[in-house]
Design a protein around this motif. Structure first.
Motif, PDB file in Angstrom:
ATOM      1  N   HIS A  18       9.202  -8.222  -7.843  1.00 30.37           N
ATOM      2  CA  HIS A  18       8.662  -7.932  -6.519  1.00 30.37           C
ATOM      3  C   HIS A  18       7.288  -7.272  -6.558  1.00 30.37           C
ATOM      4  N   LEU A  19       6.683  -7.162  -7.728  1.00 32.34           N
ATOM      5  CA  LEU A  19       5.472  -6.355  -7.896  1.00 32.34           C
ATOM      6  C   LEU A  19       4.198  -7.180  -7.955  1.00 32.34           C
ATOM      7  N   SER A  20       3.104  -6.545  -7.516  1.00 37.75           N
ATOM      8  CA  SER A  20       1.750  -7.043  -7.754  1.00 37.75           C
ATOM      9  C   SER A  20       1.078  -6.085  -8.729  1.00 37.75           C
ATOM     10  N   TRP A  21       0.542  -6.623  -9.809  1.00 36.40           N
ATOM     11  CA  TRP A  21      -0.082  -5.789 -10.832  1.00 36.40           C
ATOM     12  C   TRP A  21      -1.570  -5.660 -10.542  1.00 36.40           C
ATOM     13  N   LEU A  22      -2.006  -4.431 -10.286  1.00 38.42           N
ATOM     14  CA  LEU A  22      -3.409  -4.154  -9.992  1.00 38.42           C
ATOM     15  C   LEU A  22      -4.211  -3.951 -11.267  1.00 38.42           C
ATOM     16  N   SER A  23      -3.515  -3.620 -12.336  1.00 38.97           N
ATOM     17  CA  SER A  23      -4.094  -3.492 -13.670  1.00 38.97           C
ATOM     18  C   SER A  23      -2.929  -3.646 -14.643  1.00 38.97           C
ATOM     19  N   PRO A  24      -3.180  -3.727 -15.942  1.00 39.58           N
ATOM     20  CA  PRO A  24      -2.062  -3.906 -16.878  1.00 39.58           C
ATOM     21  C   PRO A  24      -1.004  -2.814 -16.800  1.00 39.58           C
ATOM     22  N   LYS A  25      -1.350  -1.629 -16.301  1.00 40.02           N
ATOM     23  CA  LYS A  25      -0.392  -0.534 -16.259  1.00 40.02           C
ATOM     24  C   LYS A  25      -0.075  -0.052 -14.844  1.00 40.02           C
ATOM     25  N   LEU A  26      -0.599  -0.715 -13.837  1.00 36.80           N
ATOM     26  CA  LEU A  26      -0.425  -0.246 -12.459  1.00 36.80           C
ATOM     27  C   LEU A  26       0.039  -1.371 -11.552  1.00 36.80           C
ATOM     28  N   ALA A  27       1.183  -1.146 -10.890  1.00 35.90           N
ATOM     29  CA  ALA A  27       1.735  -2.156  -9.984  1.00 35.90           C
ATOM     30  C   ALA A  27       2.265  -1.492  -8.717  1.00 35.90           C
ATOM     31  N   ILE A  28       2.227  -2.248  -7.626  1.00 37.12           N
ATOM     32  CA  ILE A  28       2.841  -1.832  -6.366  1.00 37.12           C
ATOM     33  C   ILE A  28       3.606  -3.028  -5.790  1.00 37.12           C
ATOM     34  N   HIS A  29       4.394  -2.780  -4.773  1.00 31.75           N
ATOM     35  CA  HIS A  29       5.203  -3.839  -4.162  1.00 31.75           C
ATOM     36  C   HIS A  29       4.305  -4.915  -3.549  1.00 31.75           C
ATOM     37  N   ASN A  30       4.681  -6.177  -3.753  1.00 29.90           N
ATOM     38  CA  ASN A  30       3.928  -7.298  -3.183  1.00 29.90           C
ATOM     39  C   ASN A  30       3.664  -7.114  -1.694  1.00 29.90           C
ATOM     40  N   ASP A  31       4.697  -6.699  -0.958  1.00 33.59           N
ATOM     41  CA  ASP A  31       4.611  -6.641   0.494  1.00 33.59           C
ATOM     42  C   ASP A  31       3.921  -5.372   1.002  1.00 33.59           C
ATOM     43  N   MET A  32       3.431  -4.549   0.081  1.00 33.12           N
ATOM     44  CA  MET A  32       2.664  -3.357   0.447  1.00 33.12           C
ATOM     45  C   MET A  32       1.180  -3.563   0.179  1.00 33.12           C
ATOM     46  N   LEU A  33       0.843  -4.606  -0.525  1.00 31.98           N
ATOM     47  CA  LEU A  33      -0.517  -4.801  -1.011  1.00 31.98           C
ATOM     48  C   LEU A  33      -1.539  -4.853   0.129  1.00 31.98           C
ATOM     49  N   SER A  34      -1.237  -5.581   1.189  1.00 32.40           N
ATOM     50  CA  SER A  34      -2.175  -5.716   2.300  1.00 32.40           C
ATOM     51  C   SER A  34      -2.413  -4.377   2.994  1.00 32.40           C
ATOM     52  N   ALA A  35      -1.338  -3.627   3.226  1.00 32.43           N
ATOM     53  CA  ALA A  35      -1.472  -2.321   3.881  1.00 32.43           C
ATOM     54  C   ALA A  35      -2.279  -1.367   3.019  1.00 32.43           C
ATOM     55  N   TRP A  36      -2.041  -1.395   1.719  1.00 32.71           N
ATOM     56  CA  TRP A  36      -2.790  -0.541   0.797  1.00 32.71           C
ATOM     57  C   TRP A  36      -4.278  -0.887   0.835  1.00 32.71           C
ATOM     58  N   LYS A  37      -4.609  -2.167   0.788  1.00 31.19           N
ATOM     59  CA  LYS A  37      -6.012  -2.566   0.812  1.00 31.19           C
ATOM     60  C   LYS A  37      -6.688  -2.143   2.113  1.00 31.19           C
ATOM     61  N   ASP A  38      -5.980  -2.252   3.217  1.00 33.51           N
ATOM     62  CA  ASP A  38      -6.542  -1.819   4.497  1.00 33.51           C
ATOM     63  C   ASP A  38      -6.780  -0.313   4.513  1.00 33.51           C
ATOM     64  N   LEU A  39      -5.832   0.445   3.983  1.00 40.82           N
ATOM     65  CA  LEU A  39      -5.984   1.897   3.921  1.00 40.82           C
ATOM     66  C   LEU A  39      -7.178   2.267   3.044  1.00 40.82           C
ATOM     67  N   VAL A  40      -7.308   1.611   1.891  1.00 41.50           N
ATOM     68  CA  VAL A  40      -8.439   1.874   0.993  1.00 41.50           C
ATOM     69  C   VAL A  40      -9.764   1.595   1.697  1.00 41.50           C
ATOM     70  N   SER A  41      -9.823   0.492   2.430  1.00 46.62           N
ATOM     71  CA  SER A  41     -11.040   0.117   3.136  1.00 46.62           C
ATOM     72  C   SER A  41     -11.434   1.155   4.180  1.00 46.62           C
ATOM     73  N   HIS A  42     -10.461   1.616   4.955  1.00 46.82           N
ATOM     74  CA  HIS A  42     -10.745   2.615   5.982  1.00 46.82           C
ATOM     75  C   HIS A  42     -11.101   3.960   5.361  1.00 46.82           C
ATOM     76  N   ALA A  43     -10.456   4.307   4.266  1.00 45.02           N
ATOM     77  CA  ALA A  43     -10.783   5.555   3.583  1.00 45.02           C
ATOM     78  C   ALA A  43     -12.226   5.512   3.075  1.00 45.02           C
ATOM     79  N   LYS A  44     -12.636   4.366   2.560  1.00 44.14           N
ATOM     80  CA  LYS A  44     -13.999   4.231   2.040  1.00 44.14           C
ATOM     81  C   LYS A  44     -15.026   4.422   3.144  1.00 44.14           C
ATOM     82  N   GLN A  45     -14.722   3.932   4.333  1.00 51.75           N
ATOM     83  CA  GLN A  45     -15.632   4.104   5.462  1.00 51.75           C
ATOM     84  C   GLN A  45     -15.796   5.576   5.825  1.00 51.75           C
ATOM     85  N   SER A  46     -14.800   6.378   5.478  1.00 53.53           N
ATOM     86  CA  SER A  46     -14.856   7.814   5.745  1.00 53.53           C
ATOM     87  C   SER A  46     -15.323   8.617   4.541  1.00 53.53           C
ATOM     88  N   GLY A  47     -15.710   7.940   3.472  1.00 51.20           N
ATOM     89  CA  GLY A  47     -16.286   8.624   2.329  1.00 51.20           C
ATOM     90  C   GLY A  47     -15.342   8.929   1.192  1.00 51.20           C
TER      91      GLY A  47
END
Length: 242
Positions: A18-47
């Motif tokens: 059920h995982l998506s591997w973001l690096s060889p040692k880091l994975a998160i749930h497939n169905d969380m990937l989109s929400a995580w990317k959106d959160l990262v994007s909004h966080a970046k806009q805030s610095g």
């Protein structure tokens, strides 16, 4: 979010399909990937350069951490960050001491891929290493601005903080974030009989003491989280994140 077909092996960290591997040692749930990317994007806009220090953790990895702590190969700390001397403790007291910061193998929320430890790479001073200790996220800490921002915005993307308060179980972990639409389903699948069977057949240190106290451990250290994950309408409407 649709109800998932969750295998028991997945719940206890023994299945990785059920995982998506973001690096060889880091994975998160497939169905969380989109929400995580959106959160990262909004966080970046805030610095904030939002990053994951720890994501999915297998049962075997959690077992290794547990056994090393139980056998004195890794430090065990109390809620004040003081090292606990385990030599004079009986097995039950050792188990309870370890549970303050380390989840019981098979019962870690990191097994699910829905829970992550986060920080901001751009807030960590040069030459300093990440400790994942509460002071880093408190008022005088490096990541206090990030904590304030996440307190306001994480929920908009489906995330909450299960260890944001001391409830007499796991110590406060302001870095530990959970994706509610998925994590809630895994919470419901993790049962006492499932965990008892797993512990009974594993090579875990302190097995006898764990099994003798498993009911109270389950109540105090596993299901005893901050259920502040009643999402607002905006968050609920973000189902396409997963």
């Amino acid at each position: 979010m649709n109800k998932l077909l969750i295998r028991n092996a997945q719940v206890v960290g023994q299945d990785e399909y059920h995982l998506s591997w973001l690096s060889p040692k880091l994975a998160i749930h497939n169905d969380m990937l989109s929400a995580w990317k959106d959160l990262v994007s909004h966080a970046k806009q805030s610095g904030f350069e939002l990053s994951i220090a720890s994501g999915y953790r297998s049962f075997d990895r959690q077992l290794s951490i547990w056994n090393k702590k139980f056998n004195g190969e890794l430090a065990v700390r109390d809620k004040h960050n003081n090292i606990i001397e385990l030599d004079h403790l009986n097995e039950t007291d050792k188990v309870m001491a370890i549970l303050t910061y380390s989840a019981l193998p098979g019962a870690s929320r990191h097994h699910w891929g829905t829970d992550i430890d986060v920080y901001a790479t751009n807030l960590l001073p040069n030459g300093k290493s990440l400790q994942l200790e509460p002071w880093e996220y408190q008022e005088q800490g490096y990541f206090f601005p990030l904590s304030q921002w996440l307190d306001q915005h994480a929920n908009e993307f489906g995330f909450f903080f299960p260890y944001s308060q001391d409830r007499g179980g796991i110590a406060i972990e302001p870095w530990h974030m959970s994706f509610q639409p998925l994590a809630q389903q895994y919470e419901n699948k993790l049962t006492l009989p499932l965990l008892a069977n797993l512990i009974g057949t594993s090579k875990i240190s302190g097995k006898k003491a764990i099994l003798a106290n498993l009911t109270s451990i389950f109540t105090q250290y596993i299901t005893n989280i901050c259920h502040t994950h009643l999402l607002d309408n905006n968050a609920i409407n973000k189902e396409d994140h997963g």
